[in-house]
Design a protein around this motif. Structure first.
Motif, PDB file in Angstrom:
ATOM      1  N   GLU A   1       0.831  -1.201   0.000  1.00 22.01           N
ATOM      2  CA  GLU A   1       0.000   0.000   0.000  1.00 22.01           C
ATOM      3  C   GLU A   1       0.871   1.259   0.000  1.00 22.01           C
ATOM      4  N   SER A   2       1.898   1.250   0.846  1.00 20.02           N
ATOM      5  CA  SER A   2       2.776   2.408   0.938  1.00 20.02           C
ATOM      6  C   SER A   2       3.506   2.678  -0.374  1.00 20.02           C
ATOM      7  N   LYS A   3       4.089   1.617  -0.959  1.00 17.18           N
ATOM      8  CA  LYS A   3       4.837   1.785  -2.203  1.00 17.18           C
ATOM      9  C   LYS A   3       3.921   2.188  -3.354  1.00 17.18           C
ATOM     10  N   ALA A   4       2.766   1.536  -3.439  1.00 11.53           N
ATOM     11  CA  ALA A   4       1.852   1.823  -4.540  1.00 11.53           C
ATOM     12  C   ALA A   4       1.313   3.244  -4.457  1.00 11.53           C
ATOM     13  N   ARG A   5       0.939   3.676  -3.270  1.00 19.27           N
ATOM     14  CA  ARG A   5       0.426   5.040  -3.122  1.00 19.27           C
ATOM     15  C   ARG A   5       1.497   6.071  -3.483  1.00 19.27           C
ATOM     16  N   ARG A   6       2.725   5.802  -3.069  1.00 18.95           N
ATOM     17  CA  ARG A   6       3.809   6.725  -3.388  1.00 18.95           C
ATOM     18  C   ARG A   6       3.971   6.853  -4.903  1.00 18.95           C
ATOM     19  N   MET A   7       3.965   5.707  -5.598  1.00 17.01           N
ATOM     20  CA  MET A   7       4.184   5.753  -7.036  1.00 17.01           C
ATOM     21  C   MET A   7       2.998   6.374  -7.770  1.00 17.01           C
ATOM     22  N   PHE A   8       1.775   6.054  -7.356  1.00 14.53           N
ATOM     23  CA  PHE A   8       0.610   6.694  -7.971  1.00 14.53           C
ATOM     24  C   PHE A   8       0.675   8.216  -7.774  1.00 14.53           C
ATOM     25  N   ALA A   9       1.084   8.643  -6.578  1.00 19.35           N
ATOM     26  CA  ALA A   9       1.167  10.075  -6.302  1.00 19.35           C
ATOM     27  C   ALA A   9       2.250  10.746  -7.144  1.00 19.35           C
ATOM     28  N   LEU A  10       3.406  10.087  -7.287  1.00 20.68           N
ATOM     29  CA  LEU A  10       4.479  10.643  -8.108  1.00 20.68           C
ATOM     30  C   LEU A  10       4.061  10.728  -9.565  1.00 20.68           C
ATOM     31  N   HIS A  11       3.423   9.672 -10.070  1.00 21.52           N
ATOM     32  CA  HIS A  11       2.953   9.684 -11.455  1.00 21.52           C
ATOM     33  C   HIS A  11       1.959  10.811 -11.680  1.00 21.52           C
ATOM     34  N   THR A  12       1.008  10.941 -10.763  1.00 17.61           N
ATOM     35  CA  THR A  12      -0.014  11.968 -10.912  1.00 17.61           C
ATOM     36  C   THR A  12       0.612  13.357 -10.960  1.00 17.61           C
ATOM     37  N   LEU A  13       1.586  13.585 -10.086  1.00 15.96           N
ATOM     38  CA  LEU A  13       2.281  14.872 -10.070  1.00 15.96           C
ATOM     39  C   LEU A  13       3.004  15.128 -11.388  1.00 15.96           C
ATOM     40  N   LYS A  14       3.723  14.119 -11.900  1.00 17.86           N
ATOM     41  CA  LYS A  14       4.461  14.280 -13.156  1.00 17.86           C
ATOM     42  C   LYS A  14       3.515  14.505 -14.333  1.00 17.86           C
ATOM     43  N   ILE A  15       2.405  13.806 -14.329  1.00 19.04           N
ATOM     44  CA  ILE A  15       1.431  13.971 -15.413  1.00 19.04           C
ATOM     45  C   ILE A  15       0.881  15.397 -15.404  1.00 19.04           C
ATOM     46  N   TYR A  16       0.524  15.878 -14.234  1.00 18.95           N
ATOM     47  CA  TYR A  16      -0.008  17.242 -14.138  1.00 18.95           C
ATOM     48  C   TYR A  16       1.031  18.265 -14.583  1.00 18.95           C
ATOM     49  N   GLU A  17       2.282  18.059 -14.204  1.00 19.42           N
ATOM     50  CA  GLU A  17       3.345  18.984 -14.595  1.00 19.42           C
ATOM     51  C   GLU A  17       3.561  19.005 -16.107  1.00 19.42           C
ATOM     52  N   SER A  18       3.230  17.902 -16.792  1.00 18.03           N
ATOM     53  CA  SER A  18       3.461  17.828 -18.241  1.00 18.03           C
ATOM     54  C   SER A  18       2.554  18.763 -19.031  1.00 18.03           C
ATOM     55  N   ARG A  19       1.576  19.382 -18.376  1.00 16.84           N
ATOM     56  CA  ARG A  19       0.649  20.282 -19.076  1.00 16.84           C
ATOM     57  C   ARG A  19       1.379  21.453 -19.733  1.00 16.84           C
ATOM     58  N   VAL A  20       2.516  21.840 -19.177  1.00 13.29           N
ATOM     59  CA  VAL A  20       3.224  23.020 -19.694  1.00 13.29           C
ATOM     60  C   VAL A  20       3.858  22.744 -21.058  1.00 13.29           C
ATOM     61  N   PHE A  21       3.947  21.486 -21.459  1.00 14.35           N
ATOM     62  CA  PHE A  21       4.562  21.158 -22.743  1.00 14.35           C
ATOM     63  C   PHE A  21       3.551  21.047 -23.883  1.00 14.35           C
ATOM     64  N   ILE A  22       2.267  21.240 -23.596  1.00 12.75           N
ATOM     65  CA  ILE A  22       1.243  21.169 -24.633  1.00 12.75           C
ATOM     66  C   ILE A  22       1.173  22.518 -25.350  1.00 12.75           C
ATOM     67  N   ARG A  23       1.436  22.522 -26.631  1.00  9.79           N
ATOM     68  CA  ARG A  23       1.536  23.775 -27.377  1.00  9.79           C
ATOM     69  C   ARG A  23       0.219  24.533 -27.448  1.00  9.79           C
ATOM     70  N   SER A  24      -0.905  23.809 -27.393  1.00  8.10           N
ATOM     71  CA  SER A  24      -2.198  24.485 -27.471  1.00  8.10           C
ATOM     72  C   SER A  24      -2.571  25.169 -26.155  1.00  8.10           C
ATOM     73  N   ALA A  25      -1.713  25.023 -25.120  1.00 10.63           N
ATOM     74  CA  ALA A  25      -1.866  25.712 -23.828  1.00 10.63           C
ATOM     75  C   ALA A  25      -3.285  25.613 -23.264  1.00 10.63           C
ATOM     76  N   PRO A  26      -3.773  24.386 -23.047  1.00 11.08           N
ATOM     77  CA  PRO A  26      -5.142  24.241 -22.534  1.00 11.08           C
ATOM     78  C   PRO A  26      -5.251  24.650 -21.068  1.00 11.08           C
TER      79      PRO A  26
END
Length: 307
Positions: free
Chosen positions: A239-264
């Motif tokens: 549970e601890s490891k999985a939650r950590r990785m899901f949280a890290l992935h979610t953070l990285k995915i959200y941060e990737s918004r700045v690379f979308i050229r259409s700037a949604p």
């Protein structure tokens, strides 16, 4: 009441039973009349995405209410000798290194059969036919062990793809290492093993499939506190490891918004409180409580509050 500038994308993150919260957010947004031109998801997010594509969000609360651990978790241990690589974040030292190597081997084992998940999806989706209830692009994201990269299966308005069936793609996206077995796919004469990439490392999952969109709704299932989730109980380490990785992935995915050229404009939902629910805790009453919290959070946003 809020509206989204079109075209609009919907990204649904993973999190097992925590996805009941996500279902509540999504169901309320759809009930309010919001629609999307493209959907992407991994793990339980792919299941919620399938529900949206088939116009089944109105059924989701009852489905979560009817869940029991035995409906999805059937003990059948096994081992796959595949080159599965985990994200290394252990400290220095021999014991830490040996512990990490042991984790890598344990992650190639699995505890449960995926047959109950196949049976559930067959009964819920297969009878709906090949065509979605919406004209939409749906990207189901898993992780190819051999390439160490996301494996994205695209469905254009229907449950058809060249290399992988719709149900297989959903099961692969939910194949959490050490919990469920991988799903095999053959492409250009080569076999790949597909797993849920949300818990094994920092893969390149991002929002770039929504290039051209003017707005994106992203619904995660993680909180900042999950980065330091305590390891308690029989499955506490998982549970601890999985939650950590899901949280890290979610953070990285959200941060990737700045690379979308259409700037949604990106509207990011995440649980406002502890859901009192484990990743594998498929308890109907707890899942409905999380669903209702998600529904209220969506209502708050629709009324002009929140993100």
């Amino acid at each position: 009441m809020r509206r989204l500038e079109r075209p609009a994308g919907l990204f649904l993150c993973g999190g097992g039973a925590l996805g009941s919260w996500q279902s509540g957010v999504l169901a309320r947004l759809v009930e309010a009349g919001l629609t999307f031109d493209a959907v992407a998801g991994f793990s339980v997010g792919s299941l919620n995405g399938a529900g949206y594509c088939y116009n089944k969000t109105g059924e989701m609360r009852d489905i979560w209410a009817g869940l029991t651990p035995g409906r999805l978790l059937s003990v059948r241990p096994g081992y796959n000798n595949i080159p599965l690589e985990l994200y290394s974040h252990h400290g220095p030292g021999v014991l830490q290194t040996l512990g990490f190597l042991l984790q890598k081997h344990i992650s190639r084992m699995y505890m449960f059969s995926n047959k109950p998940l196949y049976a559930f999806l067959d009964s819920w989706l297969s009878r709906s036919g090949a065509g979605f209830g919406r004209d939409i692009k749906f990207y189901v994201i898993s992780h190819a062990v051999e390439t160490r990269l996301p494996y994205i299966t695209r469905f254009d308005g229907a449950a058809r793809a060249q290399n992988l069936s719709f149900i297989d793609s959903l099961v692969a996206s939910c194949a959490i290492p050490s919990i469920f077995p991988p799903v095999e796919v053959t492409e250009r004469g080569r076999t790949y093993h597909l797993v849920d990439g949300g818990v094994i490392g920092i893969a390149n999952i991002n929002l770039n499939v929504f290039e051209g969109c003017k707005s994106i709704v992203m619904i995660g299932n993680s909180r900042d506190e999950d980065l330091d989730f305590p390891a308690n109980g029989l499955l506490g380490h998982f549970e601890s490891k999985a939650r950590r990785m899901f949280a890290l992935h979610t953070l990285k995915i959200y941060e990737s918004r700045v690379f979308i050229r259409s700037a949604p404009a990106v509207h990011y939902f995440r649980p406002p409180e502890d859901l009192d629910l484990g990743i594998l805790e498929f308890d109907g009453a707890k899942c409905v409580r999380a669903f209702d919290i998600g529904s209220r959070e969506a209502e708050k946003w629709l009324s002009g509050g929140g993100n």
